[in-house]
Design a protein around this motif. Structure first.
Motif, PDB file in Angstrom:
ATOM      1  N   LEU A  41       0.825  -1.208   0.000  1.00  0.00           N
ATOM      2  CA  LEU A  41       0.000   0.000   0.000  1.00  0.00           C
ATOM      3  C   LEU A  41       0.861   1.260   0.000  1.00  0.00           C
ATOM      4  CD1 LEU A  41      -2.677  -1.192   2.574  1.00  0.00           C
ATOM      5  CD2 LEU A  41      -3.181  -0.413   0.248  1.00  0.00           C
ATOM      6  N   LEU A  42       1.813   1.334   0.913  1.00  0.00           N
ATOM      7  CA  LEU A  42       2.637   2.536   1.028  1.00  0.00           C
ATOM      8  C   LEU A  42       3.521   2.718  -0.194  1.00  0.00           C
ATOM      9  CD1 LEU A  42       3.695   2.395   4.791  1.00  0.00           C
ATOM     10  CD2 LEU A  42       1.875   3.753   3.744  1.00  0.00           C
ATOM     11  N   GLY A  43       3.922   1.605  -0.806  1.00  0.00           N
ATOM     12  CA  GLY A  43       4.777   1.683  -1.982  1.00  0.00           C
ATOM     13  C   GLY A  43       4.038   1.974  -3.270  1.00  0.00           C
ATOM     14  N   GLY A  44       2.730   2.077  -3.200  1.00  0.00           N
ATOM     15  CA  GLY A  44       1.950   2.396  -4.386  1.00  0.00           C
ATOM     16  C   GLY A  44       1.777   1.239  -5.354  1.00  0.00           C
ATOM     17  N   GLU A  45       2.074   0.018  -4.900  1.00  0.00           N
ATOM     18  CA  GLU A  45       1.903  -1.145  -5.784  1.00  0.00           C
ATOM     19  C   GLU A  45       0.420  -1.427  -6.035  1.00  0.00           C
ATOM     20  OE1 GLU A  45       4.083  -4.483  -4.268  1.00  0.00           O
ATOM     21  OE2 GLU A  45       5.787  -3.222  -3.700  1.00  0.00           O
ATOM     22  N   VAL A  46      -0.419  -1.051  -5.072  1.00  0.00           N
ATOM     23  CA  VAL A  46      -1.865  -1.233  -5.201  1.00  0.00           C
ATOM     24  C   VAL A  46      -2.555   0.061  -4.769  1.00  0.00           C
ATOM     25  CG1 VAL A  46      -1.779  -3.729  -4.855  1.00  0.00           C
ATOM     26  CG2 VAL A  46      -2.008  -2.221  -2.872  1.00  0.00           C
ATOM     27  N   ASP A  47      -3.748   0.295  -5.323  1.00  0.00           N
ATOM     28  CA  ASP A  47      -4.520   1.471  -4.941  1.00  0.00           C
ATOM     29  C   ASP A  47      -5.247   1.261  -3.620  1.00  0.00           C
ATOM     30  OD1 ASP A  47      -3.963   2.998  -7.343  1.00  0.00           O
ATOM     31  OD2 ASP A  47      -5.239   1.563  -8.394  1.00  0.00           O
ATOM     32  N   ALA A  48      -5.648   0.039  -3.373  1.00  0.00           N
ATOM     33  CA  ALA A  48      -6.301  -0.367  -2.128  1.00  0.00           C
ATOM     34  C   ALA A  48      -6.059  -1.857  -1.990  1.00  0.00           C
ATOM     35  CB  ALA A  48      -7.793  -0.052  -2.158  1.00  0.00           C
ATOM     36  N   ASN A  71      -1.866   0.986  11.229  1.00  0.00           N
ATOM     37  CA  ASN A  71      -2.753   1.822  10.422  1.00  0.00           C
ATOM     38  C   ASN A  71      -2.331   3.280  10.319  1.00  0.00           C
ATOM     39  OD1 ASN A  71      -3.400   2.768  12.943  1.00  0.00           O
ATOM     40  ND2 ASN A  71      -5.525   2.051  12.936  1.00  0.00           N
ATOM     41  N   ALA A  72      -1.130   3.615  10.775  1.00  0.00           N
ATOM     42  CA  ALA A  72      -0.660   4.989  10.611  1.00  0.00           C
ATOM     43  C   ALA A  72      -0.605   5.337   9.124  1.00  0.00           C
ATOM     44  CB  ALA A  72       0.720   5.153  11.243  1.00  0.00           C
ATOM     45  N   GLY A  73      -1.302   6.410   8.742  1.00  0.00           N
ATOM     46  CA  GLY A  73      -1.322   6.838   7.350  1.00  0.00           C
ATOM     47  C   GLY A  73      -2.312   6.097   6.484  1.00  0.00           C
ATOM     48  N   LEU A  74      -3.051   5.158   7.062  1.00  0.00           N
ATOM     49  CA  LEU A  74      -4.003   4.362   6.291  1.00  0.00           C
ATOM     50  C   LEU A  74      -5.431   4.603   6.774  1.00  0.00           C
ATOM     51  CD1 LEU A  74      -2.248   0.842   6.291  1.00  0.00           C
ATOM     52  CD2 LEU A  74      -2.041   2.647   4.559  1.00  0.00           C
ATOM     53  N   ALA A  89      -8.174  -1.564   3.076  1.00  0.00           N
ATOM     54  CA  ALA A  89      -7.267  -0.494   3.499  1.00  0.00           C
ATOM     55  C   ALA A  89      -6.723   0.241   2.284  1.00  0.00           C
ATOM     56  CB  ALA A  89      -6.108  -1.070   4.321  1.00  0.00           C
ATOM     57  N   TRP A  90      -6.441   1.523   2.489  1.00  0.00           N
ATOM     58  CA  TRP A  90      -5.783   2.318   1.457  1.00  0.00           C
ATOM     59  C   TRP A  90      -5.062   3.468   2.126  1.00  0.00           C
ATOM     60  CZ3 TRP A  90     -10.855   2.571   2.723  1.00  0.00           C
ATOM     61  CH2 TRP A  90     -11.436   3.825   2.947  1.00  0.00           C
ATOM     62  N   VAL A  91      -4.114   4.074   1.410  1.00  0.00           N
ATOM     63  CA  VAL A  91      -3.340   5.185   1.949  1.00  0.00           C
ATOM     64  C   VAL A  91      -4.241   6.412   2.033  1.00  0.00           C
ATOM     65  CG1 VAL A  91      -1.340   6.687   1.592  1.00  0.00           C
ATOM     66  CG2 VAL A  91      -1.181   4.238   1.068  1.00  0.00           C
ATOM     67  N   ALA A  92      -4.301   7.019   3.220  1.00  0.00           N
ATOM     68  CA  ALA A  92      -5.265   8.086   3.484  1.00  0.00           C
ATOM     69  C   ALA A  92      -5.140   9.258   2.516  1.00  0.00           C
ATOM     70  CB  ALA A  92      -5.119   8.570   4.928  1.00  0.00           C
ATOM     71  N   ASP A  93      -3.908   9.630   2.185  1.00  0.00           N
ATOM     72  CA  ASP A  93      -3.758  10.793   1.302  1.00  0.00           C
ATOM     73  C   ASP A  93      -3.805  10.419  -0.177  1.00  0.00           C
ATOM     74  OD1 ASP A  93      -1.279   9.641   0.936  1.00  0.00           O
ATOM     75  OD2 ASP A  93      -0.123  11.299   1.795  1.00  0.00           O
ATOM     76  N   ARG A  94      -4.210   9.180  -0.451  1.00  0.00           N
ATOM     77  CA  ARG A  94      -4.425   8.761  -1.839  1.00  0.00           C
ATOM     78  C   ARG A  94      -5.864   8.273  -2.013  1.00  0.00           C
ATOM     79  NH1 ARG A  94       0.578   4.798  -1.984  1.00  0.00           N
ATOM     80  NH2 ARG A  94       2.241   6.216  -1.342  1.00  0.00           N
ATOM     81  N   THR A  95      -6.790   9.009  -1.416  1.00  0.00           N
ATOM     82  CA  THR A  95      -8.208   8.655  -1.554  1.00  0.00           C
ATOM     83  C   THR A  95      -8.713   9.231  -2.877  1.00  0.00           C
ATOM     84  OG1 THR A  95      -8.420   8.756   0.851  1.00  0.00           O
ATOM     85  CG2 THR A  95     -10.458   8.685  -0.412  1.00  0.00           C
ATOM     86  N   THR A  96      -8.446   8.506  -3.931  1.00  0.00           N
ATOM     87  CA  THR A  96      -8.793   8.949  -5.287  1.00  0.00           C
ATOM     88  C   THR A  96     -10.266   8.655  -5.576  1.00  0.00           C
ATOM     89  OG1 THR A  96      -8.251   6.787  -6.210  1.00  0.00           O
ATOM     90  CG2 THR A  96      -6.431   8.381  -6.030  1.00  0.00           C
ATOM     91  N   PRO A  97     -10.807   9.213  -6.660  1.00  0.00           N
ATOM     92  CA  PRO A  97     -12.178   8.866  -7.043  1.00  0.00           C
ATOM     93  C   PRO A  97     -12.368   7.358  -7.237  1.00  0.00           C
ATOM     94  CG  PRO A  97     -11.490  10.829  -8.215  1.00  0.00           C
ATOM     95  CD  PRO A  97     -10.264  10.324  -7.490  1.00  0.00           C
TER      96      PRO A  97
END
Length: 204
Positions: free
Chosen positions: A51-58, A67-70, A177-185
């Motif tokens: 998740l943090l590495g951007g390999e997946v969107d969620a 869950n820090a940042g998620l 789970a997903w990265v909080a600051d990557r809550t895309t449409p």
């Protein structure tokens, strides 16, 4: 129907072993025909890094997760089961308690997700198997038992093993789970699908 927000060509969903996102994927394909959903297998050990590495969107993850940042939404709990050899005396019961396991050799693979410890069981005299599949193969040979969430017992099911629910064992929670600051449409769209069709089966 309101206009869809701008969505990418692909939405990448990670899934830990045993997760069953099929019904949500079907709904996504119906509602979001212009965005392909790509399913990517992730291990529990790698779920946060993916998740943090951007390999997946969620990702469908197994709790606990740092869950820090998620953002994390619990979805359903899985009952634990005891996997044993088909000819084991444990198969005489439809359900088991931890007291029923006294004297058994409890195999805990390196990828164990339950952290289970059962008083009265014995530790094996060999190194822990690398993963659940190896542990169940060992059980199939008539050596010991392993306790896993039901979905993993189904995933690694063999003709020479059986499993029984462990009534007082630890459950395992599957979450989105997903990265909080990557809550895309696209993430918002998938969260909406999941929240509208929350799994209610405790058997995963």
């Amino acid at each position: 129907m309101p206009p869809e927000p701008e969505l990418p060509a692909t939405f990448t969903l990670g899934a830990i072993p045993g997760a069953t996102p099929g019904k949500w994927i079907d709904t996504w394909n119906e509602r979001m025909p212009r965005t392909a959903l790509e399913l990517v297998a992730v291990s529990v050990a790698d779920q946060r890094r993916a998740l943090l590495g951007g390999e997946v969107d969620a990702a469908l993850v197994r709790l606990p997760i740092e869950n820090a940042g998620l953002h994390v939404i619990p979805l359903y709990e899985e009952v634990p089961v005891v996997v044993c050899a088909r000819d084991s005396h444990l198969t005489a019961a439809e359900e088991l308690d931890t007291a029923d396991l006294a004297g058994e050799v409890l195999i805990v693979p390196d990828d164990d997700v339950l952290g289970i410890r059962v008083p009265g069981t014995q530790a094996p005299r060999f190194a822990p198997p690398a993963d659940t599949a190896d542990a169940i193969a060992t059980v199939a040979a008539g050596v010991g038992i392993v306790v896993v969430p039901m979905s993993l017992a189904r995933l690694h099911r063999r003709k020479d093993t059986e499993y029984r629910p462990l009534l007082d064992g630890p459950t395992s929670t599957v979450a989105l789970a997903w990265v909080a600051d990557r809550t895309t449409p696209a993430v918002d769209a998938f969260v909406g699908i999941v929240r509208g069709r929350t799994a209610n089966s405790s058997r995963g």
